[in-house]
Design an enzyme around this catalytic site. Structure first.
Site, PDB file in Angstrom:
ATOM      1  N   ASP A  45     -17.921  -9.218   5.790  1.00 46.85           N
ATOM      2  CA  ASP A  45     -17.489  -8.195   6.588  1.00 46.85           C
ATOM      3  C   ASP A  45     -16.032  -7.627   6.017  1.00 46.85           C
ATOM      4  O   ASP A  45     -15.115  -8.432   5.924  1.00 46.85           O
ATOM      5  CB  ASP A  45     -17.386  -8.699   8.076  1.00 46.85           C
ATOM      6  N   TYR A  50      -8.423  -3.017   6.366  1.00 45.79           N
ATOM      7  CA  TYR A  50      -7.977  -4.271   5.534  1.00 45.79           C
ATOM      8  C   TYR A  50      -7.268  -4.322   4.361  1.00 45.79           C
ATOM      9  O   TYR A  50      -6.746  -5.221   4.081  1.00 45.79           O
ATOM     10  CB  TYR A  50      -9.218  -5.199   5.532  1.00 45.79           C
ATOM     11  N   LYS A  79     -15.949  -0.317   7.629  1.00 45.64           N
ATOM     12  CA  LYS A  79     -15.785   0.361   8.794  1.00 45.64           C
ATOM     13  C   LYS A  79     -14.718   1.878   8.539  1.00 45.64           C
ATOM     14  O   LYS A  79     -13.981   1.859   7.558  1.00 45.64           O
ATOM     15  CB  LYS A  79     -14.884  -0.370   9.839  1.00 45.64           C
ATOM     16  N   HIS A 112     -14.429   1.858  13.437  1.00 43.86           N
ATOM     17  CA  HIS A 112     -13.628   0.583  13.792  1.00 43.86           C
ATOM     18  C   HIS A 112     -13.175   0.604  15.113  1.00 43.86           C
ATOM     19  O   HIS A 112     -12.994  -0.358  16.098  1.00 43.86           O
ATOM     20  CB  HIS A 112     -12.633   0.650  12.818  1.00 43.86           C
TER      21      HIS A 112
END
Length: 320
Positions: A45, A50, A79, A112
């Site tokens: 994931d 990120y 996402k 997200h």
């Protein structure tokens, strides 16, 4: 105990995955991913937010080249960032994630969060003005969803999902979607079991994936680095009931908390960069909690008081 959950469209997602939020150090991510793949993880994931997709792509390419693992054996989740929450930006950010991950398709692509930020450029993930994040109040979830459906039609995404949506937003998408949301990634742990939202997901046959299954102990450092030292996450790993059950089975508190969730059919994505913890986190299929123990853990639920990610703007909930 099934090792995967099955979507409405028949694709299967491994019930445990490696979470990578806050993992940005390149060497650290490489070590963590290598350890996860060696341990048998098939579900990774990540998210554009990120800022680690490129490193993950580099490691995946290495593993594919070694022939130790095939693309079809992995389940990769990423996402749409909040700066990409307009229909015309959807294909741009899908393409960027595919390029960074060095993949031709994404197994599960999530929105997200259900509200956008004003776009400045691809790198400004949190546009700020007067110390506040600048929201895009023109966010149109249904228009964004339709744009995502075109990415499914084109074969670049296999399954669509949502993250951090509330009950009414889930219903809104489900009532208009041609490609239904297959999974909802939300905060769920023993102290916040998010039961009302889970009921809505069950109504629409949407599977659920829990982030922060340990109560996100790493969030303290994340917020402290951003000038917020007033918030402390609850110490779920030290809860006496969790510790007691762990001792009975010779398991860690983390393993008990993960088992509690997967035994309910909830997928989990524990985040760690420690090879030892990564290995332990997947060693949860060799014991089973009794009904009494499941009820004890269910009794730890504090409702909304147990919520950790409680950043609400104009009725929207999203990761800080």
């Amino acid at each position: 105990m099934a090792s995967s959950i099955t979507f409405q469209n028949a694709y299967k997602m491994p019930i445990i995955g490696l979470g990578t939020w806050q993992a940005q150090n390149e060497k650290e991510i490489e070590i963590a991913l290598d350890a996860a793949l060696e341990a048998g993880y098939k579900h990774i994931d990540t998210a554009y937010l990120y800022n680690n997709e490129r490193v993950i792509g580099k490691v995946l390419k290495k593993w594919f080249a070694s022939r130790k693992i095939k693309r079809k054996d992995l389940f990769i989740v990423t996402k749409l960032p909040q700066i990409g929450m307009t229909p015309e930006k959807v294909p741009h950010f899908v393409k960027k994630s595919l390029e960074s991950l060095q993949l031709t398709y994404i197994d599960l692509y999530l929105i997200h969060a259900p509200v956008g930020f004003q776009y400045v450029d691809d790198e400004t993930l949190f546009p700020m003005k007067d110390g506040k994040t600048v929201l895009d109040y023109s966010t149109d979830l249904t228009a964004i969803w339709k744009s995502l459906e075109e990415e499914v039609d084109a074969g670049r995404i296999r399954s669509l999902g949502i993250s951090n949506f509330n009950e009414s937003q889930v219903e809104r998408i489900c009532c208009m979607a041609r490609h239904k949301p297959m999974n909802h990634q939300v905060e769920i742990h023993a102290y916040f079991q998010n039961k009302n939202l889970r009921k809505v997901c069950e109504k629409f046959d949407i599977t659920v994936c829990a982030f922060a299954p340990f109560g996100s102990p790493g969030l303290n450092e994340f917020l402290k680095a951003r000038g917020r030292s007033d918030f402390k996450t609850p110490q779920i790993l030290e809860d006496p009931i969790v510790v007691k059950i762990g001792k009975k089975y010779g398991k860690s508190s983390a393993q008990v908390l993960l088992r509690f969730l997967i035994q309910q059919g909830i997928a989990v994505i524990p985040k760690s960069t420690s090879p030892e913890r990564i290995l332990k986190n997947i060693q949860i299929f060799d014991f089973e909690l009794s009904l009494e123990e499941m009820n004890e853990l269910a009794g730890l639920d504090q409702g909304d008081k147990g919520r950790i990610f409680s950043f609400i703007f104009e009725g929207y909930l999203f990761i800080p």
